[in-house]
Design a protein around this motif. Structure first.
Motif, PDB file in Angstrom:
ATOM      1  N   TRP A 112       1.089  -1.184   0.315  1.00 54.42           N
ATOM      2  CA  TRP A 112       0.148   0.015  -0.347  1.00 54.42           C
ATOM      3  C   TRP A 112       1.094   0.904   0.206  1.00 54.42           C
ATOM      4  CZ3 TRP A 112      -0.611   3.877   3.849  1.00 54.42           C
ATOM      5  CH2 TRP A 112      -1.814   4.913   3.132  1.00 54.42           C
ATOM      6  N   LEU A 113       2.306   1.683   0.689  1.00 56.20           N
ATOM      7  CA  LEU A 113       2.571   2.401   0.901  1.00 56.20           C
ATOM      8  C   LEU A 113       3.749   2.511  -0.903  1.00 56.20           C
ATOM      9  CD1 LEU A 113       4.220   2.006   4.183  1.00 56.20           C
ATOM     10  CD2 LEU A 113       2.740   3.488   3.303  1.00 56.20           C
ATOM     11  N   LEU A 114       3.369   2.517  -1.202  1.00 53.03           N
ATOM     12  CA  LEU A 114       4.183   2.138  -2.854  1.00 53.03           C
ATOM     13  C   LEU A 114       3.472   3.218  -3.595  1.00 53.03           C
ATOM     14  CD1 LEU A 114       5.687  -1.348  -3.561  1.00 53.03           C
ATOM     15  CD2 LEU A 114       6.551   0.592  -2.716  1.00 53.03           C
ATOM     16  N   ARG A 115       1.854   3.692  -2.772  1.00 54.89           N
ATOM     17  CA  ARG A 115       0.964   4.011  -3.828  1.00 54.89           C
ATOM     18  C   ARG A 115       1.795   5.879  -4.293  1.00 54.89           C
ATOM     19  NH1 ARG A 115      -2.078   5.999  -0.462  1.00 54.89           N
ATOM     20  NH2 ARG A 115      -3.865   6.044  -1.855  1.00 54.89           N
ATOM     21  N   ASP A 116       1.785   5.939  -5.003  1.00 58.54           N
ATOM     22  CA  ASP A 116       1.734   7.260  -5.972  1.00 58.54           C
ATOM     23  C   ASP A 116       1.571   8.466  -5.546  1.00 58.54           C
ATOM     24  OD1 ASP A 116       3.894   5.921  -7.870  1.00 58.54           O
ATOM     25  OD2 ASP A 116       2.286   5.871  -9.440  1.00 58.54           O
ATOM     26  N   GLU A 117       0.689   8.351  -5.061  1.00 58.22           N
ATOM     27  CA  GLU A 117      -0.251   9.632  -4.398  1.00 58.22           C
ATOM     28  C   GLU A 117       0.208   9.842  -2.981  1.00 58.22           C
ATOM     29  OE1 GLU A 117      -1.579   7.429  -5.141  1.00 58.22           O
ATOM     30  OE2 GLU A 117      -2.736   7.257  -7.502  1.00 58.22           O
ATOM     31  N   LEU A 118       1.174   8.770  -2.393  1.00 56.46           N
ATOM     32  CA  LEU A 118       1.122   9.292  -0.610  1.00 56.46           C
ATOM     33  C   LEU A 118       2.287   9.811  -0.701  1.00 56.46           C
ATOM     34  CD1 LEU A 118       1.045   7.481   1.544  1.00 56.46           C
ATOM     35  CD2 LEU A 118       3.408   6.429   1.204  1.00 56.46           C
ATOM     36  N   ILE A 138      -9.825   9.218   5.846  1.00 52.64           N
ATOM     37  CA  ILE A 138      -9.527   8.019   5.443  1.00 52.64           C
ATOM     38  C   ILE A 138     -11.053   7.104   4.741  1.00 52.64           C
ATOM     39  CG2 ILE A 138      -8.609   5.406   5.676  1.00 52.64           C
ATOM     40  CD1 ILE A 138      -7.611   6.409   8.282  1.00 52.64           C
ATOM     41  N   ILE A 139     -10.710   6.960   2.964  1.00 52.51           N
ATOM     42  CA  ILE A 139     -12.265   6.345   2.273  1.00 52.51           C
ATOM     43  C   ILE A 139     -11.359   4.876   2.346  1.00 52.51           C
ATOM     44  CG2 ILE A 139     -13.167   6.918   0.701  1.00 52.51           C
ATOM     45  CD1 ILE A 139     -12.965   9.291   1.940  1.00 52.51           C
ATOM     46  N   TRP A 140     -12.117   4.058   2.563  1.00 52.32           N
ATOM     47  CA  TRP A 140     -11.742   2.535   3.140  1.00 52.32           C
ATOM     48  C   TRP A 140     -12.457   2.596   1.443  1.00 52.32           C
ATOM     49  CZ3 TRP A 140      -8.616   0.420   6.142  1.00 52.32           C
ATOM     50  CH2 TRP A 140      -8.067   1.365   7.171  1.00 52.32           C
ATOM     51  N   GLU A 141     -12.124   0.713   1.373  1.00 54.84           N
ATOM     52  CA  GLU A 141     -13.042   0.279   0.399  1.00 54.84           C
ATOM     53  C   GLU A 141     -13.297  -1.654   0.854  1.00 54.84           C
ATOM     54  OE1 GLU A 141     -11.226  -1.789  -3.678  1.00 54.84           O
ATOM     55  OE2 GLU A 141     -12.729   0.577  -4.010  1.00 54.84           O
ATOM     56  N   GLN A 142     -14.351  -1.554   0.735  1.00 56.17           N
ATOM     57  CA  GLN A 142     -14.553  -3.502   0.895  1.00 56.17           C
ATOM     58  C   GLN A 142     -13.820  -4.628   0.109  1.00 56.17           C
ATOM     59  OE1 GLN A 142     -18.083  -3.598   3.629  1.00 56.17           O
ATOM     60  NE2 GLN A 142     -16.891  -5.829   4.524  1.00 56.17           N
ATOM     61  N   SER A 143     -13.363  -5.319   0.353  1.00 56.78           N
ATOM     62  CA  SER A 143     -14.278  -6.545  -0.500  1.00 56.78           C
ATOM     63  C   SER A 143     -14.096  -7.814  -0.079  1.00 56.78           C
ATOM     64  CB  SER A 143     -12.719  -6.046  -1.994  1.00 56.78           C
ATOM     65  OG  SER A 143     -13.267  -7.438  -2.792  1.00 56.78           O
ATOM     66  N   GLN A 146     -12.489  -7.867   3.359  1.00 57.84           N
ATOM     67  CA  GLN A 146     -11.935  -7.838   3.590  1.00 57.84           C
ATOM     68  C   GLN A 146     -11.712  -5.597   3.743  1.00 57.84           C
ATOM     69  OE1 GLN A 146      -8.641  -8.557   5.208  1.00 57.84           O
ATOM     70  NE2 GLN A 146     -10.432 -10.548   5.616  1.00 57.84           N
ATOM     71  N   PHE A 147     -10.909  -4.979   4.409  1.00 63.65           N
ATOM     72  CA  PHE A 147     -11.180  -3.284   4.268  1.00 63.65           C
ATOM     73  C   PHE A 147      -9.901  -2.937   3.767  1.00 63.65           C
ATOM     74  CE2 PHE A 147     -14.694  -3.350   6.885  1.00 63.65           C
ATOM     75  CZ  PHE A 147     -15.312  -2.729   6.450  1.00 63.65           C
ATOM     76  N   TRP A 148      -9.521  -2.191   2.364  1.00 70.79           N
ATOM     77  CA  TRP A 148      -8.255  -1.623   1.780  1.00 70.79           C
ATOM     78  C   TRP A 148      -8.586  -0.116   2.062  1.00 70.79           C
ATOM     79  CZ3 TRP A 148      -4.301  -3.560   0.378  1.00 70.79           C
ATOM     80  CH2 TRP A 148      -3.559  -3.259  -0.108  1.00 70.79           C
ATOM     81  N   PRO A 149      -7.389   0.793   2.681  1.00 67.98           N
ATOM     82  CA  PRO A 149      -7.919   2.495   2.007  1.00 67.98           C
ATOM     83  C   PRO A 149      -7.283   2.523   0.766  1.00 67.98           C
ATOM     84  CG  PRO A 149      -5.851   1.337   3.767  1.00 67.98           C
ATOM     85  CD  PRO A 149      -6.670   0.426   3.768  1.00 67.98           C
ATOM     86  N   VAL A 150      -8.812   2.985  -0.071  1.00 67.46           N
ATOM     87  CA  VAL A 150      -7.928   3.275  -1.465  1.00 67.46           C
ATOM     88  C   VAL A 150      -7.855   5.102  -1.412  1.00 67.46           C
ATOM     89  CG1 VAL A 150      -9.818   2.126  -2.161  1.00 67.46           C
ATOM     90  CG2 VAL A 150     -10.579   4.164  -1.398  1.00 67.46           C
ATOM     91  N   ARG A 151      -8.066   5.625  -0.740  1.00 70.22           N
ATOM     92  CA  ARG A 151      -7.306   7.462  -0.300  1.00 70.22           C
ATOM     93  C   ARG A 151      -6.907   8.198   0.259  1.00 70.22           C
ATOM     94  NH1 ARG A 151     -12.415   7.836  -2.988  1.00 70.22           N
ATOM     95  NH2 ARG A 151     -12.993   9.463  -1.925  1.00 70.22           N
ATOM     96  N   LEU A 152      -6.820   9.331   0.802  1.00 67.03           N
ATOM     97  CA  LEU A 152      -6.302  10.047   1.990  1.00 67.03           C
ATOM     98  C   LEU A 152      -6.947  10.985   1.843  1.00 67.03           C
ATOM     99  CD1 LEU A 152      -3.260   8.508   3.466  1.00 67.03           C
ATOM    100  CD2 LEU A 152      -5.569   7.119   4.247  1.00 67.03           C
ATOM    101  N   GLU A 153      -8.404  11.750   2.559  1.00 66.45           N
ATOM    102  CA  GLU A 153      -8.950  12.845   1.415  1.00 66.45           C
ATOM    103  C   GLU A 153      -8.506  13.462   2.619  1.00 66.45           C
ATOM    104  OE1 GLU A 153      -9.835  14.555  -1.307  1.00 66.45           O
ATOM    105  OE2 GLU A 153      -9.829  12.695  -1.976  1.00 66.45           O
ATOM    106  N   ALA A 154      -7.251  15.552   2.318  1.00 66.73           N
ATOM    107  CA  ALA A 154      -7.548  16.336   3.340  1.00 66.73           C
ATOM    108  C   ALA A 154      -8.655  17.022   3.812  1.00 66.73           C
ATOM    109  CB  ALA A 154      -5.928  17.283   3.010  1.00 66.73           C
TER     110      ALA A 154
END
Length: 542
Positions: A112-118, A138-143, A146-154
């Protein structure tokens, strides 16, 4: 089943995790439009803005902090330097333990830390350096459960308040303007304080506001002074008896000559340009005051002035000032790491591995300079004394990859050879000539001794070739044998019984390095064979 709660004891509602709860709205109270309290700012108005923040209403203080970053180039420069120095640091993940599940969780986090937006997201999170705090949703996505943080919105900090009881517990301003508790596991909320105290008073912007106000006064006065005295005074002269129309014509010419750089007047009229004296000293006063205020801001933000204000020489300059900035950088990095571990990593693990109770750690830090040669020497000595060291740890320390199959392996003395299975010379007993070198001198020395005695000869008590072979074998094999004996001695000291010693020796047999010793023995046996043949031939001749 027990209810999952966050660090404030608030229950986690999973249906809220995948939707935005603090987004902007033009018709609601969370408007992206901002006010401009910095317009017409004076000491009385600034004091009122700060007092409102102390009473739990920091909206105007936050708007002023934004205006300061937009209008004061020095402040936005040093503040941006401090933020970017942290976002450029290396980010690593420490496993919670060596168990398979903990390693899998840590690897998911690394991915997850390899994301370009980080990097951009971390820069926004570090807005807390200037304001003392920030909020990132934190905008989570469930699939597949399992929960996965898809993006962080300031999120705009004006959309949050603090509980009036302690001015510490964060509260979200709801759509209807009513205060709402922050949903659990939804926000990263770092607090990077410039000073102790209640949260609205802990940011750097509080300390910088007064320097900003006085600097704006200085710049305004400097601009007025430059406009007034930057050009010479124009004086118009008209002859005695000039009519009122002539005087008006002359005045318009004098008034407009600065902008138009041209004028006309009746013959006989005259315009003089009077230079203003001591202008240079007055300009230096304004510049010195602005520079002094900038230095105070540099001290507040970076802890020093040498890296921003171009001061050369002097006590405490250069390297010492850079060390101060690095201290602040480490503190910011630890604060950011702590916020991410608390508000992102822990919720992530709790949502997907409920009850697991162990969490990987994000570490943001600048790599420390290390003497790898000394480290390798220390590890080598420890291994020689029986300490078990994992190869993976050595590869990781040196920043090297484990060789893949078919890779060309570097050997001592430039002896490079393909060693992977299936490659020429890999375990078939017949390596190509170019791939094999003999770093040991056993075979060369013993072969040279074959067919000759020493100068005295055997009849005079000389040394036979076989004796030379035995001596050379002892010399070459001694280091390898000593290493084995050292490891065995360490096992004897650690074992509590003969049965335990036997198990230790059997378990360590495969780990004992024997390649070099096997090579020495092979060369020695070959040389001994040749020496024996030579002795037999010598006896037959006798």
């Amino acid at each position: 089943m027990t209810q999952l709660v966050d660090q404030w004891g608030r229950p986690v509602r999973k249906r809220e995790l995948t939707r935005e709860v603090a987004g902007p709205s033009l018709t609601g109270v969370r408007s992206p439009l901002t006010g401009y309290p910095g317009d017409g700012l004076d000491p009385r108005r600034l004091a009122n803005i700060l007092r409102e923040a102390d009473e739990g209403h920091p909206e105007r203080q936050l708007e002023l902090a934004e205006a300061m970053e937009e209008r004061d180039l020095h402040y936005v420069g040093v503040l941006g330097t401090r933020k970017r120095s942290v976002t450029q640091l290396d980010i690593t993940v420490e496993d919670a333990s060596s168990e398979v599940t903990d390693k899998r969780i840590a690897e998911e986090l690394r991915t997850w830390l390899l994301r370009d937006e980080l990097e951009e997201e971390l820069f926004d999170i570090l807005d807390s350096i200037g304001k003392g705090y920030s909020f990132t949703e934190i905008i989570w996505e469930q699939s597949a459960g399992q929960f996965w943080p898809v993006r962080l919105e300031a999120r705009d900090p004006r959309w949050f308040r603090f509980d009036r009881r302690d001015l510490k517990t964060p509260i979200l301003i709801g759509e209807n303007g009513q205060d709402e508790p922050l949903p659990a596991y939804k926000f990263i909320h770092p607090r990077i304080r410039a000073k102790s105290g209640i949260t609205p008073r802990s940011g750097i912007c509080r300390a910088v506001t007064w320097a900003y106000l006085f600097k704006m006064y200085t710049l305004r006065d400097w601009a007025i002074f430059t406009q007034t005295y930057g050009q010479p005074l124009r004086v118009g002269k008209y002859p005695i008896g000039a009519s009122e129309d002539d005087r008006n014509t002359l005045f318009r010419a004098v008034a407009n000559i600065a902008g138009d750089c041209a004028a006309i007047m009746p013959e006989g009229m005259e315009i003089e340009f009077k230079e203003t004296g001591n202008v240079g000293a007055s300009v230096d006063l304004y510049e010195s005051r602005a520079d002094w205020l900038d230095k105070q801001v540099s001290k507040a933000v970076l802890g020093q002035t040498a890296t921003t204000d171009a001061e050369v020489g002097g006590l405490g300059s250069g390297k010492e000032h850079r060390m101060v900035q690095e201290d602040i950088e480490r503190a910011d990095a630890k604060a950011l790491s702590g916020a991410l571990n608390r508000d992102l990593v822990r919720p992530w693990v709790d949502l997907n591995y409920r009850g697991h109770g162990r969490y990987p750690r994000i570490v943001i830090a600048r790599p420390e300079a290390e003497d790898l040669a000394k480290w390798m020497q220390t590890v080598g000595e420890a291994v020689d004394r029986g300490l078990a060291v994992a190869e993976d740890d050595v590869y990781a320390k040196l920043g090297l990859r484990r060789p893949s199959e078919g890779a060309k392996i570097l050997r001592p003395g430039g002896q490079n050879a393909p060693q992977a299975p299936g490659q020429p010379g890999a375990g078939d007993g017949n390596p190509p000539e170019s791939a094999v070198k003999y770093p040991l001198n056993t075979l060369a020395a013993l072969s040279a001794a074959v067919g000759r005695d020493d100068e005295r000869g055997r009849s005079a008590g000389g040394t036979a070739p076989l004796d030379i072979a035995v001596d050379q074998l002892a010399e070459e094999a001694a280091p390898e044998i000593e290493a084995m004996l050292g490891q065995i001695e360490a096992m004897i000291a650690a074992a509590g019984s003969l049965e335990e010693l036997r198990e230790m020796m059997l378990g360590a047999f495969d780990e004992i390095p024997t390649e070099t010793l096997a090579q020495v023995l092979g060369e020695a046996f070959t040389a001994m064979h040749l020496a024996g043949v030579a002795e037999v031939a010598d006896e037959d001749d006798g």
